[in-house]
Design an enzyme around this catalytic site. Sequence first.
Site, PDB file in Angstrom:
ATOM      1  N   CYS A   1     -37.423  53.743  -5.399  1.00 14.03           N
ATOM      2  CA  CYS A   1     -37.908  55.026  -4.867  1.00 14.03           C
ATOM      3  C   CYS A   1     -37.408  55.361  -3.464  1.00 14.03           C
ATOM      4  O   CYS A   1     -36.605  56.264  -3.296  1.00 14.03           O
ATOM      5  CB  CYS A   1     -39.432  55.042  -4.903  1.00 14.03           C
ATOM      6  SG  CYS A   1     -40.077  54.946  -6.583  1.00 14.03           S
TER       7      CYS A   1
HETATM    8  N1  LIG Z   1     -40.640  51.918 -10.363  1.00  9.28           N
HETATM    9  C1  LIG Z   1     -41.491  52.708  -9.786  1.00  9.28           C
HETATM   10  O1  LIG Z   1     -42.400  52.243  -9.095  1.00  9.28           O
HETATM   11  C2  LIG Z   1     -41.417  54.223  -9.983  1.00  9.28           C
HETATM   12  C3  LIG Z   1     -42.486  55.001  -9.547  1.00  9.28           C
HETATM   13  C4  LIG Z   1     -42.463  56.373  -9.745  1.00  9.28           C
HETATM   14  C5  LIG Z   1     -41.341  56.960 -10.330  1.00  9.28           C
HETATM   15  N2  LIG Z   1     -40.274  56.190 -10.712  1.00  9.28           N
HETATM   16  C6  LIG Z   1     -39.140  56.876 -11.351  1.00  9.28           C
HETATM   17  O2  LIG Z   1     -39.219  56.702 -12.754  1.00  9.28           O
HETATM   18  C7  LIG Z   1     -37.910  56.587 -13.320  1.00  9.28           C
HETATM   19  C8  LIG Z   1     -37.792  55.269 -14.064  1.00  9.28           C
HETATM   20  O3  LIG Z   1     -37.934  54.218 -13.131  1.00  9.28           O
HETATM   21  P1  LIG Z   1     -38.272  52.731 -13.572  1.00  9.28           P
HETATM   22  O4  LIG Z   1     -38.597  52.006 -12.311  1.00  9.28           O
HETATM   23  O5  LIG Z   1     -39.235  52.718 -14.682  1.00  9.28           O
HETATM   24  O6  LIG Z   1     -36.826  52.270 -14.113  1.00  9.28           O
HETATM   25  P2  LIG Z   1     -36.488  50.919 -14.922  1.00  9.28           P
HETATM   26  O7  LIG Z   1     -35.067  50.628 -14.613  1.00  9.28           O
HETATM   27  O8  LIG Z   1     -37.538  49.901 -14.660  1.00  9.28           O
HETATM   28  O9  LIG Z   1     -36.620  51.362 -16.443  1.00  9.28           O
HETATM   29  C9  LIG Z   1     -35.814  52.336 -17.022  1.00  9.28           C
HETATM   30  C10 LIG Z   1     -35.520  51.909 -18.439  1.00  9.28           C
HETATM   31  O10 LIG Z   1     -34.798  52.972 -19.069  1.00  9.28           O
HETATM   32  C11 LIG Z   1     -33.856  52.392 -19.974  1.00  9.28           C
HETATM   33  N3  LIG Z   1     -32.859  53.417 -20.320  1.00  9.28           N
HETATM   34  C12 LIG Z   1     -31.820  53.876 -19.590  1.00  9.28           C
HETATM   35  N4  LIG Z   1     -31.192  54.863 -20.247  1.00  9.28           N
HETATM   36  C13 LIG Z   1     -31.832  55.025 -21.429  1.00  9.28           C
HETATM   37  C14 LIG Z   1     -31.671  55.897 -22.532  1.00  9.28           C
HETATM   38  N5  LIG Z   1     -30.702  56.828 -22.544  1.00  9.28           N
HETATM   39  N6  LIG Z   1     -32.500  55.781 -23.581  1.00  9.28           N
HETATM   40  C15 LIG Z   1     -33.497  54.850 -23.579  1.00  9.28           C
HETATM   41  N7  LIG Z   1     -33.714  54.010 -22.548  1.00  9.28           N
HETATM   42  C16 LIG Z   1     -32.896  54.101 -21.483  1.00  9.28           C
HETATM   43  C17 LIG Z   1     -33.342  51.189 -19.221  1.00  9.28           C
HETATM   44  O11 LIG Z   1     -32.754  50.246 -20.073  1.00  9.28           O
HETATM   45  C18 LIG Z   1     -34.628  50.675 -18.558  1.00  9.28           C
HETATM   46  O12 LIG Z   1     -35.277  49.701 -19.360  1.00  9.28           O
HETATM   47  C19 LIG Z   1     -36.949  56.745 -12.166  1.00  9.28           C
HETATM   48  O13 LIG Z   1     -36.580  58.082 -12.040  1.00  9.28           O
HETATM   49  C20 LIG Z   1     -37.796  56.335 -10.958  1.00  9.28           C
HETATM   50  O14 LIG Z   1     -37.341  56.930  -9.764  1.00  9.28           O
HETATM   51  C21 LIG Z   1     -40.304  54.829 -10.566  1.00  9.28           C
END
Ligand SMILES: NC(=O)c1ccc[n+]([C@@H]2O[C@H](COP(=O)([O-])OP(=O)(O)OC[C@H]3O[C@@H](n4cnc5c(N)ncnc54)[C@H](O)[C@@H]3O)[C@@H](O)[C@H]2O)c1
Length: 427
Positions: free
Chosen positions: A269
């Site tokens: 983030c």
């Molecule tokens: N981690 C946090 O604390 C947090 C908090 C709020 C918002 N976010 C936002 O949420 C979003 C996701 O973050 P995250 O931390 O969960 O990421 P992450 O990397 O933990 O998980 C994302 C998942 O998506 C999968 N993926 C990628 N492309 C794909 C596709 N085309 N089809 C299916 N699966 C696919 C990946 O393999 C991965 O497992 C980002 O935009 C992030 O900025 C994250």
Amino acid sequence: MSTAISAPTTHLAVVGLGYVGLPLAVRAAEAGFLVTGLDTDELRVKRLGAGDSYIEDITGERLIAVLDSGRLRVSTAYADAAGLDVCVITVPTPLRDGVPDLSYVESAGRAVAPLLTPGATVVLESTTYPGTTEEILLPLLEEGSGLRAGPEGFHLGYSPERIDPGNARWDLVNTPKIVSGIDDHALEAVEAFYDRIVTRTVPVSSLRTAELTKLLENTFRHVNIALVNELAMCARPLGVDIWEAVGAAATKPFGFMPFLPGPGVGGHCLPVDPSYLSWQVRRQLKHDVKFVSLANEINEHMPEYVVRRVAEGLRKELGMELAGARVLVLGLAYKRNTGDVRESPAVEVAGLLKERGARVRAVEPYAEPFLLPRDLLCVELTEDEVREADAVVVATDHDVFDYAMVERCASYVFDARNRCGTGTDRL
Ligand SMILES: NC(=O)c1ccc[n+]([C@@H]2O[C@H](COP(=O)([O-])OP(=O)(O)OC[C@H]3O[C@@H](n4cnc5c(N)ncnc54)[C@H](O)[C@@H]3O)[C@@H](O)[C@H]2O)c1
């Protein structure tokens, strides 16, 4: 006698089973949805299918319970989500060379589009700049589904995730959820969906407002951490303990919110999201968001500052140079009590110490070993490790570390998190 007719089960597809998607998928299954969790990472899907959670906030027991109930199934095949009523996209939105990389959102949109039927709802949760849902996702969904977004076609919404991994007080359910829709029908559908998942939804008037709300929250945090980091670097030469000053200021019951200094910011983030905002503002308005540029500059400098302080401390306390010294780094995750090492400043501190010739060993109890730098030797935290180190650097203050033992056994400690006693050298 009347026969009870049960409401049809809503089929939810969650695309991307990471820190955001997995908790949502599990929670929705617990709330009675039939959930198909999709991820392109075969290893992750295999692990989840076997009840092995890689996200700290989701225990193996919770995962196994929803798998066993048949309410959650996980897959790499989008076809398994055919017949979906609601689809939530939670894929990564990283930066590539300072530019937003929306390729994951695009590929998810392309894959989901053929599965849409009239009345289906699609919500983007990935953090991104204002305009993404309408300018990038909408055309892909319309083209791939042959439907239009609107009352006769599918509903489109944006709802930013506020999940805070490792936070025991605020979770997915009790943290208010911002919701938005492309029109009133979509907003109603999005709100109705999340009302079954979370305690409180907060509707806003447009997709762009919801997108900006998330960036505002993260930029606010990024800027305030940079402010306190800059003051931490100034306070010491002024003869002031920054931790004491922040603690004292925090007693003011209004107009102040405490932020703590540290070795920098990490995770998906803070190092990324504010730059999504400044990129879009620069592109569209030809304006530089100066607060973001300044905060990036200060926070990115912190690992370097920590290493400089360790070198100074070793020289002063032990008459020793950093080159050749044995340094034990405690914690590599970017955040306490989690194993998330993405963009972690602690990893950067360890790397910089090595570059300066230190013999670095690190302790990281939570991160998956294969995510850690290969050339970094990871060890257990033991009295022997601490005694044999010339310096111990507290980079990430996991609660499981025995700080009293570290203070007792170490020759020199640099504490970047204020977890050891006041006699310790600290940020
Ligand atoms: N981690 C946090 O604390 C947090 C908090 C709020 C918002 N976010 C936002 O949420 C979003 C996701 O973050 P995250 O931390 O969960 O990421 P992450 O990397 O933990 O998980 C994302 C998942 O998506 C999968 N993926 C990628 N492309 C794909 C596709 N085309 N089809 C299916 N699966 C696919 C990946 O393999 C991965 O497992 C980002 O935009 C992030 O900025 C994250």
